[in-house]
Structure formats: structure tokens, C-alpha cells
Design a protein around this motif. Structure first.
Motif, short mmCIF file in Angstrom:
data_model
loop_
_atom_site.label_atom_id
_atom_site.label_comp_id
_atom_site.label_asym_id
_atom_site.label_seq_id
_atom_site.Cartn_x
_atom_site.Cartn_y
_atom_site.Cartn_z
N GLY A 257 18.64 15.10 -27.68
CA GLY A 257 18.29 13.94 -26.87
C GLY A 257 16.99 14.10 -26.11
O GLY A 257 16.21 13.14 -25.98
N VAL A 258 16.73 15.31 -25.60
CA VAL A 258 15.47 15.50 -24.86
C VAL A 258 14.29 15.51 -25.83
O VAL A 258 13.19 15.09 -25.48
N ARG A 259 14.53 15.95 -27.07
CA ARG A 259 13.44 15.92 -28.07
C ARG A 259 13.09 14.50 -28.49
O ARG A 259 11.92 14.16 -28.64
N ASP A 260 14.13 13.66 -28.71
CA ASP A 260 13.83 12.31 -29.22
C ASP A 260 13.77 11.25 -28.12
O ASP A 260 13.54 10.07 -28.39
N GLY A 261 13.98 11.68 -26.87
CA GLY A 261 13.85 10.75 -25.75
C GLY A 261 15.08 9.93 -25.44
O GLY A 261 15.04 9.06 -24.57
N SER A 262 16.19 10.20 -26.12
CA SER A 262 17.40 9.41 -25.89
C SER A 262 18.20 9.89 -24.69
O SER A 262 19.12 9.21 -24.23
N VAL A 263 17.89 11.08 -24.19
CA VAL A 263 18.54 11.63 -23.00
C VAL A 263 17.47 11.86 -21.94
O VAL A 263 16.43 12.47 -22.21
N ARG A 264 17.72 11.34 -20.72
CA ARG A 264 16.76 11.54 -19.64
C ARG A 264 17.00 12.91 -19.01
O ARG A 264 17.91 13.11 -18.22
N ALA A 265 16.18 13.86 -19.44
CA ALA A 265 16.34 15.24 -19.00
C ALA A 265 14.97 15.91 -18.99
O ALA A 265 14.04 15.45 -19.67
N THR A 266 14.86 16.99 -18.25
CA THR A 266 13.60 17.70 -18.10
C THR A 266 13.68 19.06 -18.80
O THR A 266 14.61 19.82 -18.52
N PRO A 267 12.76 19.37 -19.70
CA PRO A 267 12.75 20.70 -20.31
C PRO A 267 12.64 21.80 -19.26
O PRO A 267 12.04 21.59 -18.18
N ARG A 268 13.21 22.94 -19.56
CA ARG A 268 13.24 24.05 -18.62
C ARG A 268 12.99 25.37 -19.34
O ARG A 268 13.45 25.56 -20.46
N THR A 269 12.32 26.29 -18.65
CA THR A 269 12.16 27.65 -19.16
C THR A 269 13.27 28.52 -18.59
O THR A 269 14.08 28.09 -17.75
N GLN A 270 13.31 29.78 -19.04
CA GLN A 270 14.43 30.65 -18.71
C GLN A 270 14.34 31.18 -17.27
O GLN A 270 13.26 31.39 -16.73
N SER A 271 15.51 31.42 -16.70
CA SER A 271 15.71 31.57 -15.26
C SER A 271 14.91 32.69 -14.60
O SER A 271 14.96 33.85 -15.02
N SER A 272 14.21 32.31 -13.52
CA SER A 272 13.49 33.26 -12.69
C SER A 272 13.02 32.55 -11.43
O SER A 272 12.77 31.34 -11.47
N ILE A 273 12.91 33.29 -10.32
CA ILE A 273 12.31 32.73 -9.12
C ILE A 273 11.27 33.71 -8.58
O ILE A 273 11.27 34.89 -8.93
N ALA A 274 10.39 33.21 -7.72
CA ALA A 274 9.45 34.05 -6.99
C ALA A 274 9.58 33.68 -5.52
O ALA A 274 9.75 32.51 -5.18
N VAL A 275 9.50 34.69 -4.65
CA VAL A 275 9.71 34.47 -3.22
C VAL A 275 8.56 35.10 -2.44
O VAL A 275 8.10 36.21 -2.75
N SER A 276 8.10 34.39 -1.40
CA SER A 276 7.00 34.88 -0.58
C SER A 276 7.22 34.49 0.88
O SER A 276 7.73 33.41 1.17
N ALA A 277 6.82 35.37 1.77
CA ALA A 277 6.86 35.05 3.20
C ALA A 277 5.57 34.42 3.66
O ALA A 277 5.55 33.71 4.67
N ASN A 278 4.48 34.66 2.93
CA ASN A 278 3.17 34.17 3.38
C ASN A 278 2.48 33.22 2.40
O ASN A 278 1.39 32.73 2.67
#
Length: 308
Positions: free
Chosen positions: A26-47
Motif C-alpha cells: 500500500g505504501v508503494r502504490d499509494g493506497s495506504v497513507r503511511a510514511t516509509p521508515r528506516t531501521q531503528s536508531s536514535i541520537a541524543v545530545s545535551a547541547n
């Protein structure tokens, strides 16, 4: 404190390259309203300048390109990443280290169990010894021992053991050890804000109660909607809990669990491509919204507890 979601999908990303489930098709053909995502990771900063990378997904180069804060800006060879924390030894959280091989030695914080997996069953650290090398910084979870990362002033990290599954190549895949999988309490010394990050949250345990109760924000496992999700689709013979993931639905699921806590902002991360919450028009997504639970997306910024 700034928490930048680099990737919000489970292993394989979304859409997954070989999957034709309703979401991916559905995300490929536009029939599902969804956002592509890459594989899980976060970055954190104090400054906002010096960033700690939590997990290094196979999509790390795409994620760096999408986030200028992590790109070189102070020298000919440079990066905003001052250290890497691994919450487990899974492929989708560690093989991105290979993509960082051209840089200086990698300072990697992880438990002895993760270090063992990454020097034996999946010897990522051994391979990197021929390139940039890895400087292992041990993390202790028995008892949980807070630590800080040089270059990331103002952040205090407390590792917390989670009940989950070690990778299939781990010598203790079926013999769980504290440290196979961890959550991390991330504290900003200046503001006192606390974020509990646990993308591999597989079950509620008594020792986790204060971390969920006192955090200003929780980023927790959003892999599956139901326990039998993969089974019902004919993709796998294993239930969500069998592979270390707490599903969202049901009387003992993540929604019910998070309903017990009034303080934290509640965000799901590490979302599998089959999970119906990826469809922004789905009843499951609406149920999350009614429960006050957000779905992480690539590029999401959580800035000192404010909703952004």
C-alpha cells in the motif's frame, strides 16, 4: 536534551524490500497513507552539537545524510557522533557499525553479553579491528551502573536489564542472561529531564516500574500489534512474545501497560512493517491516539520533553 529519531522501523525497514503485505504494498502504490521508515536508531545530545548514537542500523548512512547535526562541520574529517551505545547485538542494531569504518576508532558502550556476541557468533568487532577498530567500553547491569560518555557532557545513562531474546547466533539464545538486551534511562543533568529508551521491551518486570513511572518520556517497543501477527499472515510460526516483543493490543499489552502511567510522553519505536499502526487511517492508529500514545517517525525530534 534533544532526542532525534534516526530510524523508527524494525529490522528490514518499511516498506521491507521483499514484503508484499498490505502495508508494504500500500505504501508503494499509494493506497495506504503511511510514511516509509528506516531501521531503528536514535541520537541524543545535551547541547545539540555532540551526539550519542543508540544502535547503528544498516541504514546509518542514509540517516546521517538526512540529519545535518550528525554530519562533519568542524574539520576535514569530522562527525557529530561522540560515541555509540548498543542495547543488544541484533543485526538491525549493529551492522551499521561497518558503515562507520572510515573514521576514527569507534567508542562503543555495551554489556559483556553483547560484546561476546559481536566477537563470536557475529564478529562485527573483529572485522572492524582491520579498519577503524572498536574501543569497547563495558556496561554493567547487575546492578545497573550509571555512566557518562566523554564528549557528551550533561548526559547520564543508566542501563537496565530487560527480559528479551538474544540473537539467533548468540551462545545463549535459549539461555537468557541479564545484559542480552537493555533499556537505557537517559538523564539531562541541567534540566533533570529523563527519557527511558527500550526498543526491545519484551515484558513488564517489577524493577522497571520506577523507570516508567518517573520518566518524562518513554520510547518503547512498537514492533507488533498482536501476539500472533506474523503467524496470522503466514510469515512466521513464532508469536511476538516468543521473539522478545510485547504486542500493543490485548489486556496485557503495551497499551494497557502504558495506561498505568500518567507522567511520561509515550512513544512507540521499532515498528514492524506488518503492524497496522503504520496505516495512519487505521482503527489501530486511532486507538493509540485515544490512549495518548504516539508513533515514532524518522526525523522526529523530542526536545527537552516538548512535543515537536
Amino acid at each position: 536534551m534533544k532526542i532525534l529519531v534516526l530510524g523508527s522501523a524494525a529490522g528490514g525497514g518499511f516498506p521491507q524490500w521483499n514484503c508484499n503485505c498490505r502495508n508494504c504494498a500500500g505504501v508503494r502504490d499509494g493506497s495506504v497513507r503511511a510514511t516509509p521508515r528506516t531501521q531503528s536508531s536514535i541520537a541524543v545530545s545535551a547541547n545539540g552539537t555532540d551526539w550519542v548514537l543508540f544502535n547503528a542500523s544498516p541504514d546509518i548512512l542514509t540517516q546521517i545524510r538526512a540529519n545535518p547535526a550528525l554530519q562533519p562541520g568542524r574539520g576535514l574529517r569530522d562527525t557529530g557522533i561522540v560515541g555509540v551505545v548498543l542495547i543488544d547485538a541484533q543485526i538491525d542494531h549493529t551492522t551499521g557499525l561497518f558503515m562507520l569504518r572510515e573514521g576514527r576508532p569507534l567508542d562503543v558502550w555495551c554489556t559483556p553479553q553483547v560484546h561476546e556476541d559481536l566477537t563470536t557468533g557475529n564478529p562485527v568487532f573483529n572485522v572492524l579491528s582491520h579498519f577503524c577498530t572498536v574501543r569497547w567500553q563495558p556496561v554493567s547491569v547487575v546492578p545497573p551502573s550509571p555512566f557518562s560518555i566523554p564528549g557528551a557532557a550533561g548526559l547520564r545513562l543508566t542501563p537496565v536489564p530487560l527480559t528479551s531474546k538474544a540473537p539467533p547466533y548468540s551462545p545463549h539464545r535459549h539461555d537468557p542472561h541479564p545484559g542480552d538486551n537493555i533499556g537505557v534511562l537517559i538523564e539531562d543533568a541541567a534540566t533533570g529531564r529523563k527519557v527511558f529508551y527500550a526498543p526491545g521491551f519484551g515484558a513488564m518486570e517489577p524493577h522497571l516500574e520506577p523507570y516508567l513511572d518517573d520518566a518524562d518520556c518513554v520510547l518503547l517497543d512498537g514492533t507488533f500489534w498482536t501476539d500472533d501477527e506474523m503467524i496470522s499472515l503466514g510469515i512466521s510460526t513464532k508469536a511476538a512474545r516468543e521473539i522478545g516483543h510485547l504486542p500493543q493490543s490485548g489486556p496485557a499489552g503495551m497499551i494497557a501497560l502504558l495506561g498505568r502511567y500518567a507522567k511520561p510522553r509515550k512513544v512507540l519505536i521499532h515498528i514492524n512493517n506488518t503492524n497496522p499502526i503504520l496505516d495512519e487511517d487505521s482503527p489501530e492508529r486511532a486507538e493509540l491516539a485515544r490512549a495518548g500514545i504516539e508513533v515514532a517517525f524518522d526525523g522526529m525530534l523530542i526536545d527537552d520533553g516538548d512535543r515537536k
